[in-house]
Design a protein around this motif. Structure first.
Motif, PDB file in Angstrom:
ATOM      1  N   MET A  92     -21.072  53.270 -11.981  1.00 34.04           N
ATOM      2  CA  MET A  92     -22.322  53.942 -11.653  1.00 34.04           C
ATOM      3  C   MET A  92     -22.641  54.970 -12.743  1.00 34.04           C
ATOM      4  O   MET A  92     -21.727  55.522 -13.365  1.00 34.04           O
ATOM      5  CB  MET A  92     -22.195  54.654 -10.306  1.00 34.04           C
ATOM      6  N   PRO A  93     -23.921  55.239 -12.990  1.00 35.56           N
ATOM      7  CA  PRO A  93     -24.276  56.296 -13.938  1.00 35.56           C
ATOM      8  C   PRO A  93     -23.669  57.637 -13.505  1.00 35.56           C
ATOM      9  O   PRO A  93     -23.750  58.008 -12.334  1.00 35.56           O
ATOM     10  CB  PRO A  93     -25.809  56.335 -13.859  1.00 35.56           C
ATOM     11  N   ASP A 107     -25.355  46.820 -11.892  1.00 34.38           N
ATOM     12  CA  ASP A 107     -25.330  47.755 -13.010  1.00 34.38           C
ATOM     13  C   ASP A 107     -26.727  48.364 -13.097  1.00 34.38           C
ATOM     14  O   ASP A 107     -27.714  47.644 -13.297  1.00 34.38           O
ATOM     15  CB  ASP A 107     -24.981  47.012 -14.303  1.00 34.38           C
ATOM     16  N   VAL A 108     -26.838  49.672 -12.892  1.00 34.92           N
ATOM     17  CA  VAL A 108     -28.147  50.312 -12.823  1.00 34.92           C
ATOM     18  C   VAL A 108     -28.273  51.396 -13.878  1.00 34.92           C
ATOM     19  O   VAL A 108     -27.275  51.937 -14.366  1.00 34.92           O
ATOM     20  CB  VAL A 108     -28.390  50.926 -11.420  1.00 34.92           C
ATOM     21  N   ASN A 109     -29.543  51.716 -14.220  1.00 35.55           N
ATOM     22  CA  ASN A 109     -29.764  52.850 -15.106  1.00 35.55           C
ATOM     23  C   ASN A 109     -30.004  54.103 -14.264  1.00 35.55           C
ATOM     24  O   ASN A 109     -29.887  54.065 -13.026  1.00 35.55           O
ATOM     25  CB  ASN A 109     -30.921  52.574 -16.076  1.00 35.55           C
ATOM     26  N   GLU A 110     -30.351  55.208 -14.890  1.00 36.42           N
ATOM     27  CA  GLU A 110     -30.477  56.472 -14.164  1.00 36.42           C
ATOM     28  C   GLU A 110     -31.686  56.505 -13.248  1.00 36.42           C
ATOM     29  O   GLU A 110     -31.803  57.403 -12.404  1.00 36.42           O
ATOM     30  CB  GLU A 110     -30.524  57.631 -15.162  1.00 36.42           C
ATOM     31  N   ASP A 111     -32.593  55.541 -13.375  1.00 39.25           N
ATOM     32  CA  ASP A 111     -33.762  55.462 -12.491  1.00 39.25           C
ATOM     33  C   ASP A 111     -33.554  54.477 -11.348  1.00 39.25           C
ATOM     34  O   ASP A 111     -34.495  54.150 -10.628  1.00 39.25           O
ATOM     35  CB  ASP A 111     -34.999  55.040 -13.293  1.00 39.25           C
ATOM     36  N   ASP A 112     -32.330  53.986 -11.196  1.00 32.63           N
ATOM     37  CA  ASP A 112     -31.953  53.022 -10.151  1.00 32.63           C
ATOM     38  C   ASP A 112     -32.455  51.609 -10.421  1.00 32.63           C
ATOM     39  O   ASP A 112     -32.329  50.728  -9.559  1.00 32.63           O
ATOM     40  CB  ASP A 112     -32.436  53.454  -8.755  1.00 32.63           C
ATOM     41  N   ARG A 113     -33.019  51.370 -11.587  1.00 33.77           N
ATOM     42  CA  ARG A 113     -33.409  50.007 -11.910  1.00 33.77           C
ATOM     43  C   ARG A 113     -32.139  49.198 -12.199  1.00 33.77           C
ATOM     44  O   ARG A 113     -31.235  49.652 -12.903  1.00 33.77           O
ATOM     45  CB  ARG A 113     -34.319  49.967 -13.132  1.00 33.77           C
ATOM     46  N   ALA A 169     -21.637  52.601  -2.726  1.00 37.29           N
ATOM     47  CA  ALA A 169     -20.684  52.995  -3.761  1.00 37.29           C
ATOM     48  C   ALA A 169     -19.264  52.711  -3.285  1.00 37.29           C
ATOM     49  O   ALA A 169     -18.865  53.134  -2.197  1.00 37.29           O
ATOM     50  CB  ALA A 169     -20.839  54.474  -4.078  1.00 37.29           C
ATOM     51  N   VAL A 170     -18.521  51.965  -4.086  1.00 36.38           N
ATOM     52  CA  VAL A 170     -17.120  51.658  -3.773  1.00 36.38           C
ATOM     53  C   VAL A 170     -16.283  51.915  -5.026  1.00 36.38           C
ATOM     54  O   VAL A 170     -16.794  51.856  -6.150  1.00 36.38           O
ATOM     55  CB  VAL A 170     -16.947  50.186  -3.314  1.00 36.38           C
ATOM     56  N   PRO A 171     -15.002  52.202  -4.865  1.00 39.89           N
ATOM     57  CA  PRO A 171     -14.136  52.347  -6.043  1.00 39.89           C
ATOM     58  C   PRO A 171     -14.188  51.071  -6.885  1.00 39.89           C
ATOM     59  O   PRO A 171     -14.235  49.960  -6.358  1.00 39.89           O
ATOM     60  CB  PRO A 171     -12.750  52.555  -5.433  1.00 39.89           C
ATOM     61  N   ARG A 172     -14.173  51.241  -8.201  1.00 39.15           N
ATOM     62  CA  ARG A 172     -14.360  50.086  -9.091  1.00 39.15           C
ATOM     63  C   ARG A 172     -13.328  49.001  -8.844  1.00 39.15           C
ATOM     64  O   ARG A 172     -13.633  47.813  -8.944  1.00 39.15           O
ATOM     65  CB  ARG A 172     -14.308  50.548 -10.551  1.00 39.15           C
ATOM     66  N   ALA A 228     -18.495  51.981  -8.380  1.00 40.49           N
ATOM     67  CA  ALA A 228     -19.462  50.919  -8.696  1.00 40.49           C
ATOM     68  C   ALA A 228     -20.377  50.719  -7.503  1.00 40.49           C
ATOM     69  O   ALA A 228     -20.042  51.063  -6.365  1.00 40.49           O
ATOM     70  CB  ALA A 228     -18.742  49.611  -9.031  1.00 40.49           C
ATOM     71  N   LEU A 229     -21.564  50.166  -7.765  1.00 38.56           N
ATOM     72  CA  LEU A 229     -22.533  49.901  -6.693  1.00 38.56           C
ATOM     73  C   LEU A 229     -22.428  48.446  -6.261  1.00 38.56           C
ATOM     74  O   LEU A 229     -22.761  47.539  -7.029  1.00 38.56           O
ATOM     75  CB  LEU A 229     -23.957  50.196  -7.169  1.00 38.56           C
TER      76      LEU A 229
END
Length: 418
Positions: free
Chosen positions: A194-195, A174-180, A161-164, A201-202
């Protein structure tokens, strides 16, 4: 480590990509690849990825080398020769050997693995962990591999995770809440958040887990694609995000910390400024990276040296160091150090003052020298009466000076002064 984690790591081979030049480090990589650059007083950058693998329980490792590899290969032979074949352990050094044709050096990160498929197959690993050999961090890879198996992913990508705003220079997931992973964007102007965390952002860490058979099938198809650049980040991962089953693994779930470390630590020390800052930060009272962690040691080649020594005790000529790290074999003779990091075998002579200096192994610094905000390359001999850090214009003419005022000094630069 529980039994299931141990079983998975025993079935895993780590493949470390260590061929990068690291051109933004300027003269520091004139004689060595970026993974072989010194860091932290005793270690080299590649030691962190290798130590993470060993501490995670992975005992099969391959290291792909390419650019100016001699220093790196020598370090691996000296410091990482403790693997025992009779215990199903191995460390293979894999230079670009031109085995496919005489012009075929490694074309990309994926191609580096493709050219060594036959060697990897000989060990029959069930999983492959792809690692970059040029970052500073502590991570338990067994948790990453566990997630990969539990989700049934085609690929699991290690992310931080880094600042956008900072994410614009990375490949962003870009991930959903399940990390997909639903989208992979390379160096976006507007990084996806990130969600549940709109400010972060990831970013990809260049770490990937695959099942071996799946990866080999993927690599063989990629090798036949003339339009591909044969790179994980540019070709394989985006394709799997679009057509496959790709998951993200946030670094915060598997970073290794002590009670003194409060935030996940990961650094790309790929510029002179970043290299200097990360080393100097180690001299803090409570540094962000704890190298004194016996639970998660950073293994390296450790030279046999006598203890550091401080000599002379008179006004103006007192061997002393404040908020500094001084390695074995160093002699601080009537000199004053403040917030400095001295690698093995550095000699500093009388009436000299050093402030925020990173001196690589076997540097010799003469008398009446004043250095501030400086990186000194290995084996450099600093002449008497040299001052660096007071006159920006003069420093820029003589040495490599960054926009932030950090000076890099090499022996050819010193020779030009004569």
């Amino acid at each position: 480590m529980d039994r299931e984690s141990q079983r998975l790591t025993q079935q895993t081979m780590a493949f470390v990509l260590a061929g990068g030049r690291g051109s933004r480090l300027k003269e520091l990589t004139d004689r060595r690849a970026k993974p072989a650059v010194y860091f932290g007083g005793k270690t080299r950058i590649i030691d962190f990825a290798l130590s993470n693998a060993v501490n995670s329980g992975i005992r099969r490792i391959g290291v792909a080398t390419q650019y100016k590899a001699h220093s790196l290969i020598r370090h691996l032979q000296r410091g990482w020769s403790f693997f025992r074949a009779e215990r199903n352990e191995s460390l293979d050094i894999l230079p670009a050997s031109q085995r496919l044709d005489e012009d075929n050096w490694y074309k990309g990160t994926a191609d580096a693995v493709t050219q060594n498929i036959d060697i990897i197959e000989g060990y029959e690993p069930k999983y492959i962990l792809i690692l970059a050999g040029d970052h500073i961090y502590k991570q338990d890879y067994s948790l990453l591999i566990e997630q990969h198996v539990e989700t049934g992913a085609d690929v699991t990508v290690g992310c931080i995770a880094v600042p956008r705003e900072e994410a614009k220079g990375f490949g962003v997931m870009d991930v959903n809440e399940d990390d997909r992973i639903v989208q992979f964007v390379e160096k976006p102007d507007d990084p996806p958040a990130m969600p549940n965390n709109p400010d972060m952002a990831l970013a990809s860490m260049g770490i990937y887990v695959f099942e071996t058979k799946f990866l080999f099938d993927l690599l063989k198809r990629d090798a036949e694609n003339t339009e591909s650049s044969h790179d994980f980040g540019k070709d394989l991962i985006p394709a799997l995000v679009t057509k496959g089953n790709a998951f993200a693994h946030p670094y915060s779930r598997s970073w290794v910390k002590t009670e003194n470390e409060t935030e996940p630590y990961w650094r790309d020390v790929g510029t002179v400024d970043a290299f200097w800052q990360a080393n100097i930060n180690l001299t803090d009272f409570s540094p962000e990276l704890d190298l004194y962690d016996n639970y998660w040691p950073i293994w390296t080649y450790s030279e046999l040296t006598p203890p550091a020594k401080f000599v002379h005790d008179e006004d103006g000529r007192r061997g002393s160091a404040v908020s500094s790290m001084v390695s074995g074999g160093c002699i601080i003779s009537g000199a004053t150090l403040n917030r400095c990091l001295m690698f093995t075998g550095v000699r500093v002579h009388s009436y000299t003052t050093l402030e925020c200096v990173v001196a690589l192994p076997y540097v010799q610094i003469g008398r009446n020298v004043r250095l501030k905000n400086v990186v000194v390359d290995r084996d450099v001999i600093i002449p008497d009466n040299l001052t660096v850090g007071d006159d920006a214009e003069l420093d820029g003419k003589r040495f490599r000076r960054t926009d932030n005022g950090i000076c890099l000094i090499t022996q050819p630069m010193i020779d030009e002064l004569v």
